[in-house]
Design a protein around this motif. Sequence first.
Motif, PDB file in Angstrom:
ATOM      1  N   VAL A 198      20.121  19.372  24.190  1.00 11.65           N
ATOM      2  CA  VAL A 198      18.098  19.554  25.460  1.00 11.65           C
ATOM      3  C   VAL A 198      18.510  18.336  24.507  1.00 11.65           C
ATOM      4  O   VAL A 198      18.603  17.506  23.535  1.00 11.65           O
ATOM      5  N   LEU A 199      18.601  17.526  25.892  1.00 11.48           N
ATOM      6  CA  LEU A 199      18.719  15.719  25.208  1.00 11.48           C
ATOM      7  C   LEU A 199      17.473  15.156  25.345  1.00 11.48           C
ATOM      8  O   LEU A 199      16.386  15.747  26.116  1.00 11.48           O
ATOM      9  N   THR A 200      17.777  14.170  24.346  1.00  6.13           N
ATOM     10  CA  THR A 200      16.146  13.142  24.313  1.00  6.13           C
ATOM     11  C   THR A 200      16.575  11.943  25.375  1.00  6.13           C
ATOM     12  O   THR A 200      16.949  11.647  24.607  1.00  6.13           O
ATOM     13  N   GLU A 201      16.255  11.903  26.132  1.00  9.83           N
ATOM     14  CA  GLU A 201      16.557  10.595  27.316  1.00  9.83           C
ATOM     15  C   GLU A 201      15.647   9.580  26.309  1.00  9.83           C
ATOM     16  O   GLU A 201      14.659   9.948  26.344  1.00  9.83           O
ATOM     17  N   GLY A 202      15.997   8.656  26.709  1.00  7.84           N
ATOM     18  CA  GLY A 202      15.352   7.090  25.874  1.00  7.84           C
ATOM     19  C   GLY A 202      15.549   5.613  26.157  1.00  7.84           C
ATOM     20  O   GLY A 202      15.495   5.485  28.061  1.00  7.84           O
ATOM     21  N   ILE A 203      14.671   5.228  25.691  1.00  7.80           N
ATOM     22  CA  ILE A 203      14.444   3.285  26.737  1.00  7.80           C
ATOM     23  C   ILE A 203      14.459   2.556  24.561  1.00  7.80           C
ATOM     24  O   ILE A 203      13.747   3.017  23.833  1.00  7.80           O
ATOM     25  N   ALA A 204      14.712   1.417  25.539  1.00  8.42           N
ATOM     26  CA  ALA A 204      14.904   0.387  23.924  1.00  8.42           C
ATOM     27  C   ALA A 204      14.701  -0.612  24.746  1.00  8.42           C
ATOM     28  O   ALA A 204      15.231  -1.627  25.890  1.00  8.42           O
ATOM     29  N   ILE A 205      14.665  -1.896  24.385  1.00  9.75           N
ATOM     30  CA  ILE A 205      14.618  -3.543  23.631  1.00  9.75           C
ATOM     31  C   ILE A 205      16.043  -4.042  23.698  1.00  9.75           C
ATOM     32  O   ILE A 205      16.290  -3.908  22.284  1.00  9.75           O
ATOM     33  N   VAL A 206      16.684  -4.337  24.238  1.00 11.04           N
ATOM     34  CA  VAL A 206      17.771  -5.100  23.686  1.00 11.04           C
ATOM     35  C   VAL A 206      17.881  -6.557  22.606  1.00 11.04           C
ATOM     36  O   VAL A 206      16.380  -6.823  23.389  1.00 11.04           O
ATOM     37  N   LYS A 207      18.436  -6.159  22.269  1.00 12.39           N
ATOM     38  CA  LYS A 207      18.158  -7.601  21.173  1.00 12.39           C
ATOM     39  C   LYS A 207      18.526  -8.910  22.083  1.00 12.39           C
ATOM     40  O   LYS A 207      18.950  -8.705  22.028  1.00 12.39           O
TER      41      LYS A 207
END
Length: 357
Positions: free
Chosen positions: A265-274
Amino acid sequence: MKKLLTIGLGAALFLGGCMADSSSSNNNTEDNENTEEKLEEKVVIYSPHGKDILGQFEKRFEKEHSNVDVQWLDMGSQEVLDRVRSEAKNAQADIWWGAPSVMFDQAKDEGLLAEYKPSYAESLNDSHHDEDWMWTGTSQTPEVILYNTKEVSKEEAPKDWDDLLDEKWKDEIIIRYPLASGTMRTIYSAMIYREDPNDPTKGYEWLKQLDQNTKEYSANPEMMYNKVAKGEGSISVWNMPDTVMLKEEKGYPFEFIIPESGTPVLTEGIAIVKDAPHRKAAEAFYEFVNSKEAAKILAEEHYRIPTRTDVDDLPEWIAETEIKEMDVDWKVFQENEEDWMKYWDENIKNKSKEVKE
């Protein structure tokens, strides 16, 4: 059994741009400039979420922030990672929205992400965010066996991963090309991991047998969907939310089986690019697409299972679905996935067909 039911209580998420305090007419010019500062004129998103989700949230965000132009590129999650890597010295993207957490961990280790702790941080379980807030989870994604109900009955459909190796499924399996897909990389790596994470030999042998039954590796998800829907193949492996969406929204003759032995069961994510060139707009978009309102839209209209624990009244298919979750050490995944998939690509993919030719 794990019930994927994310409910709870929580305060409403505050959203919005910086606004001037109009309660006093004595504010000085510098204060007004600070509080009325507008977001940058655009925000650039890299995402595998597809044009339906990206287009919808582009319009919603631009309606709330009329001066911001949302620009997005739809590509596989591995393609996003590769692109962010190639642009590391001159970042072009602001937000990376959508990929398994192991990919974000990899990007973090390579110094490709920026720290950001969102306003809704308290609504996330520890397993649904990076300890240093380099990424946060947006949804949970169980992996499943997908089948065409016009070609295969529920009774005949594979009930577990090993059933896919049965000779009766030879040339019936169509799979999204794994190297470009976070979903497929996870499924293939899970097949290696469950055999023996310390010695991939047995896992490689399992994938060789799957390759023998695989008719085609499709270049993108849409090609895989269409071919299975048309009966060019009757079986695939994919994720549960997309399978439900394709059935309900597009009328595809799809159903899914949750593997009896357990599934990742994956956790899908979000991030801000450096070094994101539009940092303020990036933060605003990050918050916007993870608000409680957005979580409900994504659950009800796009079949995403939210990670936020304060979202109520979720669709029945989420609240009532029971999943036997595979016990996975995601750190081991992160450390080995690249090598495992490289070996598959160079030594397993289509090799059974080459031998016959």
